[in-house]
Design an enzyme around this catalytic site. Structure first.
Site, PDB file in Angstrom:
ATOM      1  N   ARG A 148       0.583  -1.146   0.064  1.00 41.15           N
ATOM      2  CA  ARG A 148      -0.374   0.129   0.301  1.00 41.15           C
ATOM      3  C   ARG A 148       0.935   1.211  -0.093  1.00 41.15           C
ATOM      4  NH1 ARG A 148      -2.796  -3.627   4.328  1.00 41.15           N
ATOM      5  NH2 ARG A 148      -4.779  -4.032   3.857  1.00 41.15           N
ATOM      6  N   LYS A 172      -2.741  -2.198   7.882  1.00 40.70           N
ATOM      7  CA  LYS A 172      -4.032  -1.423   8.798  1.00 40.70           C
ATOM      8  C   LYS A 172      -3.954  -2.564   9.777  1.00 40.70           C
ATOM      9  CE  LYS A 172      -6.374  -0.392   4.391  1.00 40.70           C
ATOM     10  NZ  LYS A 172      -7.652  -0.279   3.452  1.00 40.70           N
ATOM     11  N   HIS A 237      -2.274   2.718  -6.039  1.00 39.70           N
ATOM     12  CA  HIS A 237      -2.735   1.734  -6.134  1.00 39.70           C
ATOM     13  C   HIS A 237      -3.613   0.846  -7.439  1.00 39.70           C
ATOM     14  CE1 HIS A 237      -5.734   0.001  -2.761  1.00 39.70           C
ATOM     15  NE2 HIS A 237      -6.943   0.185  -3.529  1.00 39.70           N
ATOM     16  N   ARG A 240      -0.199  -1.373  -7.486  1.00 39.12           N
ATOM     17  CA  ARG A 240      -0.772  -2.522  -6.250  1.00 39.12           C
ATOM     18  C   ARG A 240      -1.989  -3.520  -6.957  1.00 39.12           C
ATOM     19  NH1 ARG A 240      -1.682  -4.421  -0.999  1.00 39.12           N
ATOM     20  NH2 ARG A 240      -3.908  -4.274  -0.375  1.00 39.12           N
ATOM     21  N   HIS A 263      -5.937  -7.970   2.667  1.00 38.58           N
ATOM     22  CA  HIS A 263      -6.498  -8.788   3.239  1.00 38.58           C
ATOM     23  C   HIS A 263      -7.445  -9.114   4.055  1.00 38.58           C
ATOM     24  CE1 HIS A 263      -6.987  -7.333  -1.832  1.00 38.58           C
ATOM     25  NE2 HIS A 263      -7.072  -6.676  -1.025  1.00 38.58           N
ATOM     26  N   TYR A 272     -10.514  -9.971  -8.287  1.00 34.99           N
ATOM     27  CA  TYR A 272      -9.311 -10.127  -8.266  1.00 34.99           C
ATOM     28  C   TYR A 272      -9.060 -10.911  -9.587  1.00 34.99           C
ATOM     29  CZ  TYR A 272      -6.833  -6.511  -5.742  1.00 34.99           C
ATOM     30  OH  TYR A 272      -6.265  -4.772  -5.262  1.00 34.99           O
TER      31      TYR A 272
END
Length: 297
Positions: A148, A172, A237, A240, A263, A272
């Site tokens: 990220r 995160k 992004h 990524r 994730h 994806y």
């Protein structure tokens, strides 16, 4: 009167909302976040954006809750109306801006050929000095490790060790995860790190702290333009996303990809798989035991 940079223009707008319109503190805070996010998404060029750039920006927000989207649209419209009223802009690119149609969010990505074109520019500019080496390390890690933007710019200097094919990052929610570091990314990082001053805290320092996300956006968009790709199509992004989609096309396991991307829910990673349809058809036609077999009527 010349157009101020985004930070100054947004500050002037918020001052007006508070002093002349008497906007509530919560409204001012929300508008401040919304406009800062818009500036970041457009590489610090929000105040000078045209209608096309704003439409692309709003499209990025299409899957937000209706109330959040309405607030962001209001902030954008009011901001540009303010710039016009103050004589800072002659035109209002947000005048006809409307809410985008809802739909399943699909990640933007790049083709392998487009990525190759970006890396051709990166390799050419890597020979120009430290700035080129820094740029190469940044792009190798974006596309080669799927980091990220915030994770990348704030990497500690010691996060990536020479000869180690992975790095452990805090993403995160301060959750740790392991990300791959390819040999070429490791070499790019090592070449850049040798130019840093002894005792540097961050791998990509800037003053007393680290490089900003806005600066990273600017670097990526300039590279896209130099590679003959629309800057509106490319962001950290998007690189990524390209990392993820190209790994899946190459046969990567979805669970492994979930771990690398950080994730929490595999449903986020499964988005994806939309890029794999052609790859899967080709795989079935080549490998299925009944592929090509003649069927009798």
């Amino acid at each position: 009167m010349s157009l101020p940079d985004d930070r100054r223009a947004i500050a002037l707008f918020l001052d007006m909302m508070a002093a002349e319109r008497g906007a509530a503190a919560n409204t001012i805070s929300a508008y401040s976040r919304d406009l800062a996010q818009a500036s970041e998404a457009l590489g610090g060029k929000f105040a000078e954006a045209d209608a096309r750039a704003l439409e692309a920006l709003i499209h990025e927000w299409r899957d937000l809750a209706a109330t959040s989207l309405a607030r962001k649209l209001s902030a954008v419209r009011r901001f540009f109306a303010f710039l016009v009223s103050e004589g800072l802009r002659a035109d209002n690119p947000a005048g006809d801006l409307g809410a985008p149609a809802k739909g399943r969010p699909l990640p933007k990505t790049l083709s392998r050929e487009e990525v190759d074109r970006i890396f051709a520019v990166v390799e050419e500019e890597a020979a120009t000095g430290p700035a080129g080496l820094r740029q190469k390390a940044l792009i190798e890690l974006l596309y080669g490790s799927g980091l990220r933007a915030t994770e990348l710019v704030s990497l500690p200097r010691a996060a990536i060790k020479p000869g180690t094919p992975y790095a452990v990052l805090k993403g995160k929610g301060d959750k740790e995860r392991m990300v791959p570091v390819s040999s070429r990314a490791g070499e790019a990082v090592d070449a850049w790190a040798k130019t840093l001053a002894p005792g540097a805290k961050f791998l990509f320092p800037s003053g007393s702290t680290h490089m900003s996300r806005v600066r990273l956006f600017q670097i990526v968009k300039r590279l896209a333009a130099a590679a003959g790709i629309s800057p509106l199509k490319v962001s950290p992004h998007v690189l990524r996303h390209a990392f993820a989609t190209h790994l899946l096309e190459g046969g990567a396991d979805l669970r492994a990809l979930q771990s690398m991307l950080g994730h929490a829910d595999i449903a986020t990673t499964q988005i994806y798989t939309h890029v794999q349809s052609a790859h899967l058809v080709e795989l079935v036609n080549r490998a299925h035991p009944l592929a090509g077999a003649r069927q009798d009527d």
